[in-house]
Design a protein around this motif. Structure first.
Motif, PDB file in Angstrom:
ATOM      1  N   ARG A 160       0.808  -1.220   0.000  1.00 23.41           N
ATOM      2  CA  ARG A 160       0.000   0.000   0.000  1.00 23.41           C
ATOM      3  C   ARG A 160       0.841   1.269   0.000  1.00 23.41           C
ATOM      4  O   ARG A 160       0.341   2.352  -0.301  1.00 23.41           O
ATOM      5  N   ARG A 161       2.093   1.163   0.355  1.00 24.35           N
ATOM      6  CA  ARG A 161       2.979   2.326   0.407  1.00 24.35           C
ATOM      7  C   ARG A 161       3.629   2.639  -0.942  1.00 24.35           C
ATOM      8  O   ARG A 161       4.384   3.604  -1.075  1.00 24.35           O
ATOM      9  N   ILE A 162       3.350   1.830  -1.938  1.00 20.45           N
ATOM     10  CA  ILE A 162       4.010   1.959  -3.241  1.00 20.45           C
ATOM     11  C   ILE A 162       3.107   2.702  -4.228  1.00 20.45           C
ATOM     12  O   ILE A 162       1.911   2.437  -4.312  1.00 20.45           O
ATOM     13  N   ASN A 163       3.709   3.624  -4.962  1.00 20.66           N
ATOM     14  CA  ASN A 163       3.061   4.239  -6.122  1.00 20.66           C
ATOM     15  C   ASN A 163       4.028   4.090  -7.290  1.00 20.66           C
ATOM     16  O   ASN A 163       4.952   4.885  -7.450  1.00 20.66           O
ATOM     17  N   ALA A 164       3.823   3.053  -8.089  1.00 20.09           N
ATOM     18  CA  ALA A 164       4.771   2.713  -9.143  1.00 20.09           C
ATOM     19  C   ALA A 164       4.297   3.194 -10.507  1.00 20.09           C
ATOM     20  O   ALA A 164       3.104   3.407 -10.735  1.00 20.09           O
ATOM     21  N   ASP A 165       5.261   3.337 -11.415  1.00 20.06           N
ATOM     22  CA  ASP A 165       4.937   3.682 -12.798  1.00 20.06           C
ATOM     23  C   ASP A 165       4.490   2.451 -13.574  1.00 20.06           C
ATOM     24  O   ASP A 165       3.531   2.512 -14.349  1.00 20.06           O
ATOM     25  N   LEU A 166       5.195   1.343 -13.379  1.00 21.55           N
ATOM     26  CA  LEU A 166       4.916   0.122 -14.132  1.00 21.55           C
ATOM     27  C   LEU A 166       4.913  -1.076 -13.202  1.00 21.55           C
ATOM     28  O   LEU A 166       5.644  -1.111 -12.207  1.00 21.55           O
ATOM     29  N   PHE A 167       4.118  -2.059 -13.547  1.00 16.66           N
ATOM     30  CA  PHE A 167       4.197  -3.381 -12.919  1.00 16.66           C
ATOM     31  C   PHE A 167       4.334  -4.407 -14.022  1.00 16.66           C
ATOM     32  O   PHE A 167       3.427  -4.588 -14.841  1.00 16.66           O
ATOM     33  N   PHE A 168       5.477  -5.068 -14.086  1.00 19.77           N
ATOM     34  CA  PHE A 168       5.667  -6.169 -15.025  1.00 19.77           C
ATOM     35  C   PHE A 168       5.160  -7.440 -14.348  1.00 19.77           C
ATOM     36  O   PHE A 168       5.801  -7.975 -13.442  1.00 19.77           O
ATOM     37  N   MET A 169       4.009  -7.902 -14.797  1.00 16.63           N
ATOM     38  CA  MET A 169       3.330  -9.015 -14.134  1.00 16.63           C
ATOM     39  C   MET A 169       3.468 -10.302 -14.937  1.00 16.63           C
ATOM     40  O   MET A 169       3.217 -10.333 -16.144  1.00 16.63           O
ATOM     41  N   GLY A 170       3.862 -11.343 -14.256  1.00 13.33           N
ATOM     42  CA  GLY A 170       3.900 -12.670 -14.843  1.00 13.33           C
ATOM     43  C   GLY A 170       2.604 -13.406 -14.557  1.00 13.33           C
ATOM     44  O   GLY A 170       2.001 -13.244 -13.486  1.00 13.33           O
ATOM     45  N   VAL A 171       2.158 -14.219 -15.496  1.00 10.31           N
ATOM     46  CA  VAL A 171       0.936 -15.009 -15.339  1.00 10.31           C
ATOM     47  C   VAL A 171       1.199 -16.408 -15.887  1.00 10.31           C
ATOM     48  O   VAL A 171       2.180 -16.633 -16.585  1.00 10.31           O
ATOM     49  N   THR A 172       0.315 -17.335 -15.571  1.00 15.45           N
ATOM     50  CA  THR A 172       0.413 -18.654 -16.199  1.00 15.45           C
ATOM     51  C   THR A 172      -0.666 -18.869 -17.248  1.00 15.45           C
ATOM     52  O   THR A 172      -0.606 -19.831 -18.008  1.00 15.45           O
ATOM     53  N   GLY A 173      -1.658 -17.966 -17.299  1.00 12.58           N
ATOM     54  CA  GLY A 173      -2.707 -18.100 -18.303  1.00 12.58           C
ATOM     55  C   GLY A 173      -3.260 -16.759 -18.735  1.00 12.58           C
ATOM     56  O   GLY A 173      -3.411 -15.844 -17.917  1.00 12.58           O
ATOM     57  N   VAL A 174      -3.545 -16.640 -20.033  1.00 14.09           N
ATOM     58  CA  VAL A 174      -4.208 -15.463 -20.610  1.00 14.09           C
ATOM     59  C   VAL A 174      -5.358 -15.996 -21.460  1.00 14.09           C
ATOM     60  O   VAL A 174      -5.133 -16.604 -22.509  1.00 14.09           O
ATOM     61  N   HIS A 175      -6.573 -15.791 -20.991  1.00 11.35           N
ATOM     62  CA  HIS A 175      -7.730 -16.378 -21.670  1.00 11.35           C
ATOM     63  C   HIS A 175      -8.855 -15.362 -21.720  1.00 11.35           C
ATOM     64  O   HIS A 175      -9.109 -14.657 -20.733  1.00 11.35           O
ATOM     65  N   LYS A 176      -9.553 -15.280 -22.861  1.00  9.86           N
ATOM     66  CA  LYS A 176     -10.594 -14.262 -23.021  1.00  9.86           C
ATOM     67  C   LYS A 176     -11.739 -14.450 -22.040  1.00  9.86           C
ATOM     68  O   LYS A 176     -12.417 -13.478 -21.681  1.00  9.86           O
ATOM     69  N   ARG A 177     -11.967 -15.654 -21.587  1.00 11.05           N
ATOM     70  CA  ARG A 177     -13.041 -15.896 -20.626  1.00 11.05           C
ATOM     71  C   ARG A 177     -12.526 -15.856 -19.180  1.00 11.05           C
ATOM     72  O   ARG A 177     -13.141 -15.229 -18.314  1.00 11.05           O
ATOM     73  N   ALA A 178     -11.405 -16.500 -18.917  1.00  6.28           N
ATOM     74  CA  ALA A 178     -10.884 -16.603 -17.545  1.00  6.28           C
ATOM     75  C   ALA A 178     -10.033 -15.408 -17.147  1.00  6.28           C
ATOM     76  O   ALA A 178      -9.758 -15.207 -15.967  1.00  6.28           O
ATOM     77  N   GLY A 179      -9.595 -14.603 -18.113  1.00  4.67           N
ATOM     78  CA  GLY A 179      -8.732 -13.469 -17.818  1.00  4.67           C
ATOM     79  C   GLY A 179      -7.310 -13.909 -17.539  1.00  4.67           C
ATOM     80  O   GLY A 179      -6.807 -14.870 -18.129  1.00  4.67           O
ATOM     81  N   PHE A 180      -6.644 -13.207 -16.618  1.00  5.73           N
ATOM     82  CA  PHE A 180      -5.287 -13.563 -16.201  1.00  5.73           C
ATOM     83  C   PHE A 180      -5.371 -14.495 -14.995  1.00  5.73           C
ATOM     84  O   PHE A 180      -6.070 -14.204 -14.025  1.00  5.73           O
ATOM     85  N   THR A 181      -4.650 -15.609 -15.055  1.00  3.00           N
ATOM     86  CA  THR A 181      -4.719 -16.595 -13.984  1.00  3.00           C
ATOM     87  C   THR A 181      -3.324 -17.055 -13.579  1.00  3.00           C
ATOM     88  O   THR A 181      -2.340 -16.858 -14.294  1.00  3.00           O
ATOM     89  N   THR A 182      -3.270 -17.685 -12.409  1.00  2.00           N
ATOM     90  CA  THR A 182      -2.036 -18.301 -11.933  1.00  2.00           C
ATOM     91  C   THR A 182      -2.412 -19.528 -11.110  1.00  2.00           C
ATOM     92  O   THR A 182      -3.591 -19.772 -10.841  1.00  2.00           O
ATOM     93  N   GLY A 183      -1.417 -20.305 -10.712  1.00  2.00           N
ATOM     94  CA  GLY A 183      -1.705 -21.590 -10.090  1.00  2.00           C
ATOM     95  C   GLY A 183      -1.759 -21.619  -8.582  1.00  2.00           C
ATOM     96  O   GLY A 183      -1.897 -22.687  -7.990  1.00  2.00           O
ATOM     97  N   HIS A 184      -1.682 -20.431  -7.926  1.00  2.00           N
ATOM     98  CA  HIS A 184      -1.613 -20.403  -6.465  1.00  2.00           C
ATOM     99  C   HIS A 184      -2.475 -19.253  -5.956  1.00  2.00           C
ATOM    100  O   HIS A 184      -2.362 -18.117  -6.431  1.00  2.00           O
ATOM    101  N   TYR A 185      -3.320 -19.526  -4.981  1.00  2.00           N
ATOM    102  CA  TYR A 185      -4.300 -18.542  -4.518  1.00  2.00           C
ATOM    103  C   TYR A 185      -3.640 -17.274  -3.976  1.00  2.00           C
ATOM    104  O   TYR A 185      -3.971 -16.152  -4.385  1.00  2.00           O
ATOM    105  N   GLU A 186      -2.711 -17.422  -3.030  1.00  2.00           N
ATOM    106  CA  GLU A 186      -2.109 -16.238  -2.412  1.00  2.00           C
ATOM    107  C   GLU A 186      -1.261 -15.463  -3.416  1.00  2.00           C
ATOM    108  O   GLU A 186      -1.198 -14.230  -3.359  1.00  2.00           O
TER     109      GLU A 186
END
Length: 249
Positions: A160-186
């Motif tokens: 919450r203390r961060i105000n960043a310009d960019l976030f380079f986010m890694g994902v395990t899935g990109v799907h038009k229905r499911a959106g961005f997903t990964t394999g671990h809840y937390e």
């Protein structure tokens, strides 16, 4: 038709259409939806698809152990990483996710680029030791060894203390229905929280992640401003991203 034959046909349909619906499969094979759901459960248990409400999606191949993923799609990850670097300007505050594509990104950074990296990946932090102009802020938490990143509720106050310009986010899935997903809840929760603290979220996705899904949703596709890929997208995905004003590089 034998169950094994039907399941093979389901996988073939899934490979071609990128998703299957239980109701449509029930009609196609003239059997009950309960039987189709049983087939999908068994295929999911074998890791061959990702079940969702009403059917199933292509399972992401990007959920293998970290050391295995380091040797997958290396040329593509280098191409994507090089594109990512062009988005970093001197003085930026950049959140860098963990993962194998992020590792390629920091390897390719120019030594004379001065900016600040915020990361919850010990691997990324250590990889930046020899970059004297890059300030590094590490967000601590419980180590999730599969992706070599920290997770946990204790991280949220720091985020919450961060105000960043960019976030380079890694994902395990990109799907038009499911959106961005990964394999671990937390891990999904942390990625979502980091995205909310950046002016722009840039998703880096090597080819095996496109049109596939994992168990836990990070967010809809419109949480990203830019998608970095190697290769081309199918017409449906391209049209959808364009309608959301998401830049594809």
């Amino acid at each position: 038709m034998l169950s094994s034959q039907r399941k093979q046909l389901i996988l073939e349909i899934l490979a071609r259409e990128k998703q299957v619906l239980s109701r449509e499969l029930s009609q196609r094979f003239a059997i009950s939806e309960d039987s189709i759901r049983r087939d999908l459960r068994e295929l999911a248990a074998e890791g061959l698809l990702q079940r969702v409400h009403g059917g199933a999606l292509t399972v992401s191949a990007a959920i293998a152990p970290f050391q295995v993923r380091k040797s997958v799609q290396i040329p593509s990850k280098k191409i994507i990483a090089q594109k990512a670097i062009t988005l970093i300007q001197p003085g930026y505050i950049v959140i860098v996710d963990g993962g194998t594509t992020s590792e390629e990104l920091i390897k390719l950074l120019p030594k004379d680029l001065a900016f600040t990296v915020v990361t919850h990946s010990p691997t990324i932090a250590v990889g930046l030791i020899d970059f004297p102009l890059v300030d590094v802020i590490v967000i601590g938490g419980q180590l999730y060894k599969h992706s070599v990143v920290t997770t946990g509720a204790a991280m949220i106050e720091s985020i919450r203390r961060i105000n960043a310009d960019l976030f380079f986010m890694g994902v395990t899935g990109v799907h038009k229905r499911a959106g961005f997903t990964t394999g671990h809840y937390e891990e999904a929760c942390v990625k979502k929280a980091l995205s909310e603290r950046a002016a722009e979220t840039v998703v880096m996705a090597s080819p095996e992640k496109i049109n596939s899904a994992s168990a836990f949703a990070i967010g809809d596709l419109n949480m990203a401003s830019t998608l970095l890929i190697d290769g081309s997208l199918d017409e449906d995905m391209s049209r959808l991203l364009e309608s959301m004003q998401i830049t594809v590089l």
